[in-house]
Scaffold this motif. Sequence first.
Motif, PDB file in Angstrom:
ATOM      1  N   GLY A  94       0.835  -1.202   0.000  1.00 55.20           N
ATOM      2  CA  GLY A  94       0.000   0.000   0.000  1.00 55.20           C
ATOM      3  C   GLY A  94       0.864   1.243   0.000  1.00 55.20           C
ATOM      4  O   GLY A  94       1.361   1.659  -1.046  1.00 55.20           O
ATOM      5  N   PRO A  95       1.101   1.843   1.191  1.00 53.81           N
ATOM      6  CA  PRO A  95       1.937   3.053   1.251  1.00 53.81           C
ATOM      7  C   PRO A  95       3.313   2.876   0.602  1.00 53.81           C
ATOM      8  O   PRO A  95       3.811   3.822  -0.022  1.00 53.81           O
ATOM      9  CB  PRO A  95       2.058   3.302   2.762  1.00 53.81           C
ATOM     10  CG  PRO A  95       0.795   2.738   3.327  1.00 53.81           C
ATOM     11  CD  PRO A  95       0.498   1.527   2.481  1.00 53.81           C
ATOM     12  N   VAL A  96       3.907   1.696   0.712  1.00 54.36           N
ATOM     13  CA  VAL A  96       5.218   1.462   0.101  1.00 54.36           C
ATOM     14  C   VAL A  96       5.133   1.607  -1.427  1.00 54.36           C
ATOM     15  O   VAL A  96       5.991   2.221  -2.058  1.00 54.36           O
ATOM     16  CB  VAL A  96       5.762   0.058   0.487  1.00 54.36           C
ATOM     17  CG1 VAL A  96       6.933  -0.340  -0.404  1.00 54.36           C
ATOM     18  CG2 VAL A  96       6.175   0.039   1.949  1.00 54.36           C
ATOM     19  N   LEU A  97       4.061   1.083  -1.990  1.00 54.27           N
ATOM     20  CA  LEU A  97       3.841   1.212  -3.433  1.00 54.27           C
ATOM     21  C   LEU A  97       3.708   2.688  -3.806  1.00 54.27           C
ATOM     22  O   LEU A  97       4.318   3.155  -4.773  1.00 54.27           O
ATOM     23  CB  LEU A  97       2.568   0.441  -3.822  1.00 54.27           C
ATOM     24  CG  LEU A  97       2.118   0.562  -5.274  1.00 54.27           C
ATOM     25  CD1 LEU A  97       3.137  -0.079  -6.202  1.00 54.27           C
ATOM     26  CD2 LEU A  97       0.744  -0.083  -5.451  1.00 54.27           C
ATOM     27  N   GLY A  98       2.927   3.426  -3.001  1.00 52.07           N
ATOM     28  CA  GLY A  98       2.742   4.857  -3.250  1.00 52.07           C
ATOM     29  C   GLY A  98       4.062   5.614  -3.207  1.00 52.07           C
ATOM     30  O   GLY A  98       4.319   6.477  -4.052  1.00 52.07           O
ATOM     31  N   GLU A  99       4.910   5.261  -2.241  1.00 49.70           N
ATOM     32  CA  GLU A  99       6.211   5.942  -2.120  1.00 49.70           C
ATOM     33  C   GLU A  99       7.079   5.688  -3.346  1.00 49.70           C
ATOM     34  O   GLU A  99       7.733   6.598  -3.846  1.00 49.70           O
ATOM     35  CB  GLU A  99       6.970   5.410  -0.889  1.00 49.70           C
ATOM     36  CG  GLU A  99       6.595   6.047   0.420  1.00 49.70           C
ATOM     37  CD  GLU A  99       7.450   5.460   1.539  1.00 49.70           C
ATOM     38  OE1 GLU A  99       8.674   5.624   1.500  1.00 49.70           O
ATOM     39  OE2 GLU A  99       6.874   4.793   2.418  1.00 49.70           O
ATOM     40  N   ILE A 100       7.117   4.439  -3.795  1.00 49.63           N
ATOM     41  CA  ILE A 100       7.964   4.100  -4.945  1.00 49.63           C
ATOM     42  C   ILE A 100       7.444   4.802  -6.203  1.00 49.63           C
ATOM     43  O   ILE A 100       8.202   5.409  -6.950  1.00 49.63           O
ATOM     44  CB  ILE A 100       8.039   2.568  -5.150  1.00 49.63           C
ATOM     45  CG1 ILE A 100       8.747   1.930  -3.954  1.00 49.63           C
ATOM     46  CG2 ILE A 100       8.761   2.225  -6.459  1.00 49.63           C
ATOM     47  CD1 ILE A 100       8.688   0.412  -3.909  1.00 49.63           C
ATOM     48  N   SER A 114       9.314  -2.355   3.038  1.00 49.98           N
ATOM     49  CA  SER A 114       9.498  -0.907   3.026  1.00 49.98           C
ATOM     50  C   SER A 114      10.128  -0.498   1.700  1.00 49.98           C
ATOM     51  O   SER A 114      10.586  -1.338   0.928  1.00 49.98           O
ATOM     52  CB  SER A 114      10.382  -0.464   4.193  1.00 49.98           C
ATOM     53  OG  SER A 114      11.649  -1.088   4.090  1.00 49.98           O
ATOM     54  N   ARG A 115      10.117   0.807   1.461  1.00 47.41           N
ATOM     55  CA  ARG A 115      10.781   1.298   0.269  1.00 47.41           C
ATOM     56  C   ARG A 115      12.216   1.630   0.647  1.00 47.41           C
ATOM     57  O   ARG A 115      12.466   2.235   1.689  1.00 47.41           O
ATOM     58  CB  ARG A 115      10.079   2.571  -0.213  1.00 47.41           C
ATOM     59  CG  ARG A 115      10.769   3.220  -1.379  1.00 47.41           C
ATOM     60  CD  ARG A 115      10.818   4.714  -1.179  1.00 47.41           C
ATOM     61  NE  ARG A 115      11.269   5.362  -2.403  1.00 47.41           N
ATOM     62  CZ  ARG A 115      11.420   6.671  -2.516  1.00 47.41           C
ATOM     63  NH1 ARG A 115      11.146   7.458  -1.498  1.00 47.41           N
ATOM     64  NH2 ARG A 115      11.850   7.187  -3.632  1.00 47.41           N
TER      65      ARG A 115
END
Length: 308
Positions: free
Chosen positions: A38-44, A256-257
């Motif tokens: 979720g958030p990790v995908l968004g960060e990348i 994590s990213r």
Amino acid sequence: MAAMASDRNPPAAADAIDVAIGFALPARDARGRLVRLGPVLGEILSAHDYPAPIARVLAEALVLTALLGVTLKDAGGQLTVQAQTESGVIDLLVCDFRGGELRGYIRFDAERLAERPSQPSLFALFGKGYLAITFDQAVSGERYQGIVPLEGGSLAEAAEHFFVQSEQIPSLVRLALAAGGRVAGGILLQHLPEGEEGRERLHARLDHPEWDHVRILAETIRDGELTDPALPLDALLWRLFHDEEEVRILSGTQLSRGCRCDYDHVRSVLARFGAEERAEMADESGRIKVDCEFCSRVFPVELSDLEK
Ligand SMILES: [Zn+2]
């Protein structure tokens, strides 16, 4: 009667996002993993400004990378998924995993992408290409790479071909992206008879009844389940396999990213060029700007810093 057993720090039930779990169905000689980002995908993705079809491919590739990466035995090991083509809209895709950290990027031709339909197939994006998966074990220094033609309608199908052709392991891979592209998830299920993991097998049994049974169960998984941020992965596992004798949760990994780019590395690469070439690369202020393809971080290197 079914029993849920676990060892090695399974994630808490609340962990439904940016997490991977491994599992085994011992009575069926099957093992697998579930991943949700979720958030990790968004960060990348936020480090890039990709059009939707490219972002979708990268999201799926990151889920695949996590599914494979969590199998690395030592924490310093690295798993790399790379797709390369000669004349595709996408000419290079690279994703890697190390110690729970994911990163990735895609190199593509924006003009040619604009000429494609809005939901292009894998073939429309890659054309004729290859999928390479590389396992680098840090402790033993062992390196293993498998390469197969990039075939099938999706990255998941290409990954299944990889396991059957390169590894002779019957495998099911599903990769899903939620509408809006903020959550992605996937499952990898494999038939690994006891004692055969890691051993070279010349004659794979692709028609094993135990395998057919679990594959059919896993095929009932819906994209909406893989990408539901409120559904813990162990609960999803239970939904799929609750009639099985034993479902064992093997391990949980927080994702994590992460990027490993750094100034000193960029500087050492530039230092290998001749003074004349470096002067050509520099801007008027005598600075060479190098950006990391994975995270888009920019490293300005002063020419004077290279002459030391
Ligand atoms: Zn970077």
